[in-house]
Design a protein around this motif. Structure first.
Motif, PDB file in Angstrom:
ATOM      1  N   LEU A 251       0.937  -1.327  -0.138  1.00 55.68           N
ATOM      2  CA  LEU A 251       0.012  -0.037   0.074  1.00 55.68           C
ATOM      3  C   LEU A 251       0.795   1.438   0.015  1.00 55.68           C
ATOM      4  CD1 LEU A 251      -2.981  -0.912   2.315  1.00 55.68           C
ATOM      5  CD2 LEU A 251      -2.889  -0.644  -0.156  1.00 55.68           C
ATOM      6  N   GLN A 252       1.973   1.384   0.682  1.00 58.68           N
ATOM      7  CA  GLN A 252       2.677   2.375   0.771  1.00 58.68           C
ATOM      8  C   GLN A 252       3.662   2.635  -0.522  1.00 58.68           C
ATOM      9  OE1 GLN A 252       5.361   2.513   4.176  1.00 58.68           O
ATOM     10  NE2 GLN A 252       6.587   4.222   3.499  1.00 58.68           N
ATOM     11  N   ALA A 253       3.873   1.507  -1.072  1.00 54.39           N
ATOM     12  CA  ALA A 253       4.615   1.954  -2.411  1.00 54.39           C
ATOM     13  C   ALA A 253       3.613   2.046  -3.688  1.00 54.39           C
ATOM     14  CB  ALA A 253       5.405   0.262  -2.828  1.00 54.39           C
ATOM     15  N   LEU A 254       2.425   1.414  -3.999  1.00 57.34           N
ATOM     16  CA  LEU A 254       1.593   1.582  -4.755  1.00 57.34           C
ATOM     17  C   LEU A 254       0.865   2.888  -4.670  1.00 57.34           C
ATOM     18  CD1 LEU A 254       0.474  -2.092  -5.571  1.00 57.34           C
ATOM     19  CD2 LEU A 254       2.279  -0.821  -6.519  1.00 57.34           C
ATOM     20  N   ILE A 255       0.274   3.322  -3.422  1.00 56.01           N
ATOM     21  CA  ILE A 255      -0.761   4.308  -3.182  1.00 56.01           C
ATOM     22  C   ILE A 255      -0.128   5.491  -2.425  1.00 56.01           C
ATOM     23  CG2 ILE A 255      -2.801   4.872  -2.204  1.00 56.01           C
ATOM     24  CD1 ILE A 255      -3.714   1.898  -2.748  1.00 56.01           C
ATOM     25  N   TRP A 256       0.378   5.196  -1.267  1.00 54.21           N
ATOM     26  CA  TRP A 256       0.820   6.504  -0.608  1.00 54.21           C
ATOM     27  C   TRP A 256       1.897   7.124  -1.112  1.00 54.21           C
ATOM     28  CZ3 TRP A 256      -0.643   9.435   3.483  1.00 54.21           C
ATOM     29  CH2 TRP A 256       0.307  10.359   4.224  1.00 54.21           C
ATOM     30  N   ALA A 257       3.172   6.569  -1.314  1.00 56.88           N
ATOM     31  CA  ALA A 257       4.327   7.112  -2.011  1.00 56.88           C
ATOM     32  C   ALA A 257       4.112   7.963  -3.219  1.00 56.88           C
ATOM     33  CB  ALA A 257       5.345   6.234  -2.350  1.00 56.88           C
ATOM     34  N   PRO A 258       3.388   7.358  -4.239  1.00 57.62           N
ATOM     35  CA  PRO A 258       2.949   8.086  -5.604  1.00 57.62           C
ATOM     36  C   PRO A 258       2.176   9.154  -5.308  1.00 57.62           C
ATOM     37  CG  PRO A 258       2.635   5.562  -5.846  1.00 57.62           C
ATOM     38  CD  PRO A 258       3.054   5.757  -4.484  1.00 57.62           C
TER      39      PRO A 258
ATOM     40  N   LEU B 232       8.517  -4.818  -6.793  1.00 58.81           N
ATOM     41  CA  LEU B 232       7.957  -5.538  -5.670  1.00 58.81           C
ATOM     42  C   LEU B 232       7.388  -6.719  -6.099  1.00 58.81           C
ATOM     43  CD1 LEU B 232       6.524  -2.645  -3.693  1.00 58.81           C
ATOM     44  CD2 LEU B 232       8.964  -3.933  -3.344  1.00 58.81           C
ATOM     45  N   LEU B 233       6.682  -6.612  -7.240  1.00 57.53           N
ATOM     46  CA  LEU B 233       5.974  -8.114  -7.929  1.00 57.53           C
ATOM     47  C   LEU B 233       7.086  -9.059  -8.044  1.00 57.53           C
ATOM     48  CD1 LEU B 233       3.378  -9.297  -8.789  1.00 57.53           C
ATOM     49  CD2 LEU B 233       3.894  -8.417 -11.106  1.00 57.53           C
ATOM     50  N   VAL B 234       8.180  -8.684  -8.623  1.00 57.98           N
ATOM     51  CA  VAL B 234       9.239  -9.577  -8.994  1.00 57.98           C
ATOM     52  C   VAL B 234       9.616 -10.096  -7.447  1.00 57.98           C
ATOM     53  CG1 VAL B 234      11.365  -9.977  -9.700  1.00 57.98           C
ATOM     54  CG2 VAL B 234      10.010  -8.597 -11.181  1.00 57.98           C
ATOM     55  N   VAL B 235      10.098  -9.331  -6.500  1.00 58.71           N
ATOM     56  CA  VAL B 235      10.320  -9.826  -5.348  1.00 58.71           C
ATOM     57  C   VAL B 235       9.522 -10.848  -4.849  1.00 58.71           C
ATOM     58  CG1 VAL B 235      11.084  -9.201  -2.918  1.00 58.71           C
ATOM     59  CG2 VAL B 235      11.962  -7.740  -4.977  1.00 58.71           C
ATOM     60  N   TRP B 236       8.049 -10.689  -4.733  1.00 56.42           N
ATOM     61  CA  TRP B 236       6.828 -11.238  -4.228  1.00 56.42           C
ATOM     62  C   TRP B 236       7.037 -12.643  -4.852  1.00 56.42           C
ATOM     63  CZ3 TRP B 236       2.592 -13.204  -6.532  1.00 56.42           C
ATOM     64  CH2 TRP B 236       1.656 -13.682  -5.240  1.00 56.42           C
TER      65      TRP B 236
ATOM     66  N   GLY C 182       4.706   9.708   7.408  1.00 54.84           N
ATOM     67  CA  GLY C 182       4.297   8.348   6.924  1.00 54.84           C
ATOM     68  C   GLY C 182       2.989   8.296   7.021  1.00 54.84           C
ATOM     69  N   PRO C 183       2.245   6.995   6.568  1.00 54.51           N
ATOM     70  CA  PRO C 183       0.912   6.905   6.286  1.00 54.51           C
ATOM     71  C   PRO C 183       0.254   6.757   7.721  1.00 54.51           C
ATOM     72  CG  PRO C 183       2.049   4.837   5.727  1.00 54.51           C
ATOM     73  CD  PRO C 183       3.211   6.091   6.049  1.00 54.51           C
ATOM     74  N   LYS C 184       0.081   7.832   8.502  1.00 55.36           N
ATOM     75  CA  LYS C 184      -0.575   7.602   9.750  1.00 55.36           C
ATOM     76  C   LYS C 184      -1.973   8.317   9.708  1.00 55.36           C
ATOM     77  CE  LYS C 184       3.465   7.477  12.920  1.00 55.36           C
ATOM     78  NZ  LYS C 184       4.622   7.658  11.870  1.00 55.36           N
ATOM     79  N   TRP C 185      -2.929   8.289  10.199  1.00 56.12           N
ATOM     80  CA  TRP C 185      -4.210   8.519  10.099  1.00 56.12           C
ATOM     81  C   TRP C 185      -4.228  10.111   9.761  1.00 56.12           C
ATOM     82  CZ3 TRP C 185      -6.829  12.260  12.848  1.00 56.12           C
ATOM     83  CH2 TRP C 185      -6.134  12.566  14.331  1.00 56.12           C
ATOM     84  N   TYR C 186      -3.395  11.013  10.744  1.00 56.57           N
ATOM     85  CA  TYR C 186      -3.534  12.389  10.693  1.00 56.57           C
ATOM     86  C   TYR C 186      -2.825  13.025   9.134  1.00 56.57           C
ATOM     87  CZ  TYR C 186       1.179  11.973  12.708  1.00 56.57           C
ATOM     88  OH  TYR C 186       2.422  11.534  13.022  1.00 56.57           O
ATOM     89  N   ALA C 187      -1.771  12.108   8.963  1.00 58.14           N
ATOM     90  CA  ALA C 187      -1.281  12.364   7.544  1.00 58.14           C
ATOM     91  C   ALA C 187      -2.189  12.045   6.272  1.00 58.14           C
ATOM     92  CB  ALA C 187       0.174  11.790   7.454  1.00 58.14           C
ATOM     93  N   VAL C 188      -2.722  11.026   6.538  1.00 53.74           N
ATOM     94  CA  VAL C 188      -3.779  10.771   5.420  1.00 53.74           C
ATOM     95  C   VAL C 188      -4.804  11.543   5.295  1.00 53.74           C
ATOM     96  CG1 VAL C 188      -5.292   8.901   4.831  1.00 53.74           C
ATOM     97  CG2 VAL C 188      -3.259   8.189   5.569  1.00 53.74           C
ATOM     98  N   ALA C 189      -5.267  12.235   6.438  1.00 51.60           N
ATOM     99  CA  ALA C 189      -6.282  13.189   6.656  1.00 51.60           C
ATOM    100  C   ALA C 189      -5.890  14.667   6.011  1.00 51.60           C
ATOM    101  CB  ALA C 189      -6.820  13.393   7.897  1.00 51.60           C
ATOM    102  N   LEU C 190      -4.507  14.814   6.165  1.00 46.31           N
ATOM    103  CA  LEU C 190      -3.975  15.934   5.693  1.00 46.31           C
ATOM    104  C   LEU C 190      -3.791  16.149   4.226  1.00 46.31           C
ATOM    105  CD1 LEU C 190      -2.449  18.777   6.181  1.00 46.31           C
ATOM    106  CD2 LEU C 190      -0.325  17.393   6.491  1.00 46.31           C
TER     107      LEU C 190
END
Length: 257
Positions: free
Chosen positions: A94-101, A242-246, A132-140
């Motif tokens: 989730l962090q790599a595919l959604i949050w970081a982009p 990440l898909l290759v690693v998985w 980082g993807p904490k609730w308050y950062a997501v809200a911001l």
């Protein structure tokens, strides 16, 4: 994403690649690539570009990094003793595919075409990036996106946050420096992906050469097509390795610790 109109499809990938190389040598804020008529804010977030075209860009970036920049980064890591922080037992999808982009594109590239908005947007997104993807950062970040969409939601005329004309002229003069500076900062942030140990400072830039190149491609895409396109390509680029690693881990699971 909707299908691109005939005018947008007329530009081949080779033409886009040449335009990208010209942009790297001399970044310019205009022109955009052809797109359908519509509200500028909507098209900035939902651009006229196919998933196949974005995937082609991702494949090119993966190939360059795998064949050229990646080996340099690995050699620098080996010489300096740096180790990647990726936890193979807990891949951060989730962090790599959604949050970081989303957060990194807002922080480093959204303001390239809208410097007036960047005055408040970048500080808010830096706070979210550091938290980082904490609730308050997501809200911001949600509040930032809502404010970006507000001109479209209230059906206001599509125009960027206005700057005095003399400021806009000054910004266009320094635009190449802003683009390259943002790409260097974007790469530098990714040093946090490593435990640097005793790595000398002069080796550190080599560790993030792949992120530097990717930042240039994302900056070009943001300026030419829109912030939505750069977010999508960013997510694709992160997802491939990440898909290759998985897949490798499914084939050869890690030994129990």
């Amino acid at each position: 994403m909707s299908a691109a109109p005939d005018g947008a499809r007329a530009m081949t990938f080779r033409q886009e690649w040449r335009d990208f190389l010209r942009f790297v040598v001399r970044p310019r804020a205009a022109p955009r690539l052809p797109r359908r008529p519509g509200h500028g804010e909507w098209l900035d977030w939902f651009p006229d570009v196919s998933a196949g075209r974005l995937l082609r860009w991702a494949v090119v970036l993966w190939a360059i990094n795998l064949l050229f920049l990646g080996p340099i980064a690995l050699a620098a890591a080996g010489a300096g003793g740096a180790e990647h922080r990726l936890d193979l037992g807990n891949i951060p999808w989730l962090q790599a595919l959604i949050w970081a982009p989303i957060v990194e594109e807002l922080t480093f590239r959204h303001g390239l075409r809208q410097p007036g908005r960047a005055v408040w947007l970048v500080p808010a997104c830096v706070v979210a990036l550091l938290a980082g993807p904490k609730w308050y950062a997501v809200a911001l970040v949600g509040a930032v996106v809502l404010l970006c969409w507000w001109p479209y939601l209230r059906r206001a005329p599509a125009r960027p946050a206005a700057l005095p004309w003399r400021w806009r002229r000054a910004y266009l003069r320094v635009f190449p420096w802003v683009v390259h500076g943002s790409c260097l900062l974007f790469a530098a942030v990714h040093l946090n992906n490593f435990s640097l140990n005793q790595t000398p400072w002069w080796l550190m830039p080599l560790l993030v050469l792949p992120q530097w190149l990717t930042g240039l491609a994302l900056a070009w895409l943001r300026v030419r097509r829109g912030i939505g396109a750069s977010m999508l390509l960013h997510g694709m680029f992160n997802g491939g390795p990440l898909l290759v690693v998985w897949l490798v881990l499914q084939w050869m699971p890690l030994p129990p610790s």
